[in-house]
Structure formats: C-alpha cells, structure tokens
Design a protein around this motif. Structure first.
Motif, PDB file in Angstrom:
ATOM      1  N   ASN A 105       0.823  -1.204   0.000  1.00 21.15           N
ATOM      2  CA  ASN A 105       0.000   0.000   0.000  1.00 21.15           C
ATOM      3  C   ASN A 105       0.861   1.259   0.000  1.00 21.15           C
ATOM      4  N   ALA A 106       0.407   2.250  -0.767  1.00 24.64           N
ATOM      5  CA  ALA A 106       1.042   3.573  -0.837  1.00 24.64           C
ATOM      6  C   ALA A 106       2.493   3.520  -1.296  1.00 24.64           C
ATOM      7  N   CYS A 107       2.838   2.536  -2.098  1.00 27.54           N
ATOM      8  CA  CYS A 107       4.164   2.443  -2.697  1.00 27.54           C
ATOM      9  C   CYS A 107       4.061   2.722  -4.190  1.00 27.54           C
ATOM     10  N   TRP A 108       5.200   2.974  -4.809  1.00 31.37           N
ATOM     11  CA  TRP A 108       5.170   3.441  -6.194  1.00 31.37           C
ATOM     12  C   TRP A 108       6.164   2.690  -7.082  1.00 31.37           C
ATOM     13  N   CYS A 109       5.959   2.869  -8.375  1.00 31.28           N
ATOM     14  CA  CYS A 109       6.858   2.373  -9.415  1.00 31.28           C
ATOM     15  C   CYS A 109       7.170   3.534 -10.349  1.00 31.28           C
ATOM     16  N   ARG A 110       8.311   3.459 -10.983  1.00 29.39           N
ATOM     17  CA  ARG A 110       8.690   4.512 -11.922  1.00 29.39           C
ATOM     18  C   ARG A 110       9.248   3.887 -13.193  1.00 29.39           C
ATOM     19  N   LEU A 111       8.716   4.327 -14.311  1.00 26.71           N
ATOM     20  CA  LEU A 111       9.180   3.868 -15.620  1.00 26.71           C
ATOM     21  C   LEU A 111       9.697   5.043 -16.439  1.00 26.71           C
ATOM     22  N   LYS A 112      10.825   4.826 -17.079  1.00 27.31           N
ATOM     23  CA  LYS A 112      11.319   5.790 -18.056  1.00 27.31           C
ATOM     24  C   LYS A 112      10.708   5.447 -19.404  1.00 27.31           C
ATOM     25  N   VAL A 113      10.294   6.462 -20.137  1.00 28.89           N
ATOM     26  CA  VAL A 113       9.696   6.265 -21.457  1.00 28.89           C
ATOM     27  C   VAL A 113      10.657   6.818 -22.495  1.00 28.89           C
ATOM     28  N   ARG A 114      11.100   5.979 -23.369  1.00 29.48           N
ATOM     29  CA  ARG A 114      12.004   6.409 -24.438  1.00 29.48           C
ATOM     30  C   ARG A 114      11.241   6.482 -25.761  1.00 29.48           C
TER      31      ARG A 114
ATOM     32  N   TYR B 295      10.504  -0.149  -8.474  1.00 26.69           N
ATOM     33  CA  TYR B 295       9.321  -0.999  -8.318  1.00 26.69           C
ATOM     34  C   TYR B 295       9.052  -1.216  -6.841  1.00 26.69           C
ATOM     35  N   ASN B 296       7.799  -0.967  -6.435  1.00 29.07           N
ATOM     36  CA  ASN B 296       7.360  -1.207  -5.062  1.00 29.07           C
ATOM     37  C   ASN B 296       8.206  -0.417  -4.059  1.00 29.07           C
ATOM     38  N   LYS B 297       8.493   0.839  -4.384  1.00 29.64           N
ATOM     39  CA  LYS B 297       9.299   1.697  -3.530  1.00 29.64           C
ATOM     40  C   LYS B 297       8.416   2.417  -2.514  1.00 29.64           C
ATOM     41  N   ALA B 298       8.950   2.593  -1.308  1.00 30.45           N
ATOM     42  CA  ALA B 298       8.228   3.251  -0.221  1.00 30.45           C
ATOM     43  C   ALA B 298       9.050   4.427   0.283  1.00 30.45           C
ATOM     44  N   PRO B 299       8.411   5.352   0.996  1.00 30.68           N
ATOM     45  CA  PRO B 299       9.184   6.441   1.604  1.00 30.68           C
ATOM     46  C   PRO B 299      10.112   5.907   2.678  1.00 30.68           C
ATOM     47  N   ALA B 300      11.107   6.701   3.040  1.00 28.58           N
ATOM     48  CA  ALA B 300      12.132   6.243   3.981  1.00 28.58           C
ATOM     49  C   ALA B 300      11.547   5.801   5.314  1.00 28.58           C
ATOM     50  N   ILE B 301      10.461   6.423   5.736  1.00 29.16           N
ATOM     51  CA  ILE B 301       9.879   6.086   7.036  1.00 29.16           C
ATOM     52  C   ILE B 301       9.414   4.638   7.102  1.00 29.16           C
ATOM     53  N   ALA B 302       9.135   4.029   5.957  1.00 26.86           N
ATOM     54  CA  ALA B 302       8.682   2.641   5.934  1.00 26.86           C
ATOM     55  C   ALA B 302       9.772   1.686   6.401  1.00 26.86           C
ATOM     56  N   ASP B 303      11.044   2.134   6.394  1.00 28.86           N
ATOM     57  CA  ASP B 303      12.142   1.286   6.840  1.00 28.86           C
ATOM     58  C   ASP B 303      12.264   1.262   8.363  1.00 28.86           C
ATOM     59  N   SER B 304      11.695   2.264   9.025  1.00 28.49           N
ATOM     60  CA  SER B 304      11.834   2.345  10.475  1.00 28.49           C
ATOM     61  C   SER B 304      10.514   2.192  11.222  1.00 28.49           C
ATOM     62  N   ALA B 305       9.395   2.343  10.526  1.00 28.34           N
ATOM     63  CA  ALA B 305       8.073   2.221  11.143  1.00 28.34           C
ATOM     64  C   ALA B 305       7.407   0.931  10.689  1.00 28.34           C
ATOM     65  N   ASP B 306       6.345   0.569  11.374  1.00 29.06           N
ATOM     66  CA  ASP B 306       5.532  -0.577  10.963  1.00 29.06           C
ATOM     67  C   ASP B 306       4.588  -0.081   9.867  1.00 29.06           C
ATOM     68  N   TRP B 307       5.020  -0.223   8.624  1.00 32.90           N
ATOM     69  CA  TRP B 307       4.301   0.387   7.502  1.00 32.90           C
ATOM     70  C   TRP B 307       2.886  -0.148   7.355  1.00 32.90           C
TER      71      TRP B 307
END
Length: 281
Positions: free
Chosen positions: A222-231, A249-261
């Motif tokens: 939940n609330a994670c993102w993906c990023r694609l480059k378009v050529r 892919y499936n990236k979260a903000p830094a706080i997700a590494d220290s909190a119970d996301w």
C-alpha cells in the motif's frame, strides 16, 4: 512529451486489513491508510517540488501576493524563469475513492489538479469481490487452487484475468503517452494513482512479461510506487512505439524502513483495530 510514468498504489483500507478482495468495490482509506498516503505524499512532493514551480509559472495569478502596504510585490518572473519550471507533471487517478484520496494527499501539497479516469480502475474480481480467501476456498476450492497456481480458475467467477487487466492498463498508458495534450516539447511526468493488481499487470504487459509466468512481478504494498522511463528514440532515431524501462518498483518512503508500515504508528490504532497480518493462501 511524457518521458516518465509514475504509478502509485492507494493506501490501506479496511478491506485490505481484513484481506477482502476489493476489486472495483468503492472502499475508502482507513486511518492507517491515510497516514500511509500522507507519508508518501510528503516524500514525493519533496522529490517532485519542481512540479509546484511549473504550476505557478503557468498560473502566476496563483502566486501569493502581499497587501497594498507591502514594500514589494512577489516577483513572478522568478518562478517563470526558474529551470524547475521547464518540466511538467500531470496527475491522474482511478475514480475509486481510495485512489482519489491517495492522489490528493500528494497533489494538493503541490497545488496540482487531479483528473479521474475509469481506465485506471482495479482488476475486477467478479463474484469474489468483498470475500476473503478463506470464504472463496470454502465455496470454490478447485477454482481457488487454480487461481493460486495462476491457471485461470478464477475467471469462471467473472474475475478479470491478469492478462486482460494488463492489456487494459497498458492500452490506457500508451494512449496517455501519445495524447496530443502532452505532445509538445515540455518534458512531462505522468503520475497515475491506481491499484496494486492493475499496476503489476500493466507493467508486466508494457515490459512484455507473462503476468502468469515465473518471471511475473511481485505484489505491491500500500502507498508504494513504481517509476518507468519512457524512451521515444534510440540513438536519436525515433521509435515506432515508446520503449519502457522499469527504474523503481514497489518503492516506499524512507519512514517505511523504520516504522511498521502495514500497521502504522501505535497511536493510530484503537482498541478495536486488529493488527495487519501477511496474506496466507
């Protein structure tokens, strides 16, 4: 020209907490989901602050000005001439409310408009929408097992196949990328706020992966993102169709590494809220 596509999954809902298939049922975020999208919104707004500069450069009337007794007026040329103003962001969301809430948690910070698009709706789960896996298994054990094994038994119950939702999503993304509204020379990031199964299946289609195969992408938090480059070209030569590179892919903000996301801070969890648990098939 759109040269970057972001895909952001909505935050947690009560159905997510209970492991109920949401599909296209309209369910709002719960309190933890709102916290998740706020954290992600803050992080992405910081990362994409240039989008606010671009918006104000295009709409200088929106720049705050002091009263008539002030010594100076805000110099709108600073926004218009800033290099950050040279890039544009477009925010689009599924029309389901949980996605709209997620989009606004990001876009409102930057003063960006949000456009709803039904093409970004989640995979339809047909007769199984609103049910838990245990409930499905109790009434359709064989088809449940087939779904688990990626052999298509769920489609007997009106569930949209992974391939179908991937095709639907990829068609929407490709159409947006070549839309004449964004075909000028301004480099553009397209932010799509949508749903987990939609994102996974759509990216699989764009990258020509088998959504039911061993090389399929994993699920989205939940609330994670993906990023694609378009050529749009290779070595200066335009391509017939855009080319896609998955950069996050499936990236979260830094706080997700220290909190119970998945469960959020303890001060958000009342006495009647159960703890989120991993899905058990």
């Amino acid at each position: 020209m759109i040269d970057e596509v972001m895909m952001l999954r909505h935050g947690r809902t009560q159905y997510n907490l209970e492991h109920r298939l949401q599909g296209q049922i309209d369910v709002p975020l719960d309190i933890v989901g709102q916290w998740q999208v706020d954290q992600t919104g803050f992080a992405l707004a910081s990362r994409y602050y240039w989008a606010k500069v671009n918006r104000l450069a295009e709409h200088p009337e929106a720049i705050a000005q002091p009263g008539p007794d002030a010594a100076e007026r805000t110099d709108t040329r600073q926004f218009e001439e800033a290099p950050a103003a040279g890039r544009r962001m477009v925010v689009m969301t599924s029309d389901l409310f949980r996605a709209q809430q997620t989009a606004h948690a990001f876009a409102d910070i930057l003063g960006l408009p949000v456009t709803c698009d039904q093409r970004l709706r989640e995979r339809s789960f047909g007769e199984w929408e609103g049910m838990t896996r245990a409930e499905i298994k109790a009434v359709a054990a064989d088809d449940y097992a087939s779904w688990k094994q990626h052999t298509g038994g769920e489609t007997k119950h009106g569930v949209e196949s992974r391939a179908a939702v991937g095709q639907r999503g990829a068609d929407a993304v490709r159409a947006l990328v070549i839309d004449s509204a964004y075909s000028d020379s301004t480099p553009t990031t397209l932010m799509l706020v949508t749903h987990g199964s939609w994102i996974t299946a759509t990216i699989s289609n764009l990258l020509e992966l088998d959504p039911d195969g061993m090389n399929a992408l994993g699920g989205m938090r939940n609330a994670c993102w993906c990023r694609l480059k378009v050529r749009h070209s290779v070595n200066g030569t335009p391509t017939e169709q855009p080319l896609w590179e998955l950069e996050e892919y499936n990236k979260a903000p830094a706080i997700a590494d220290s909190a119970d996301w998945e469960n959020g801070p303890t001060d958000l969890r009342g006495p009647h809220m159960p703890s989120w648990q991993p899905i058990v098939w």
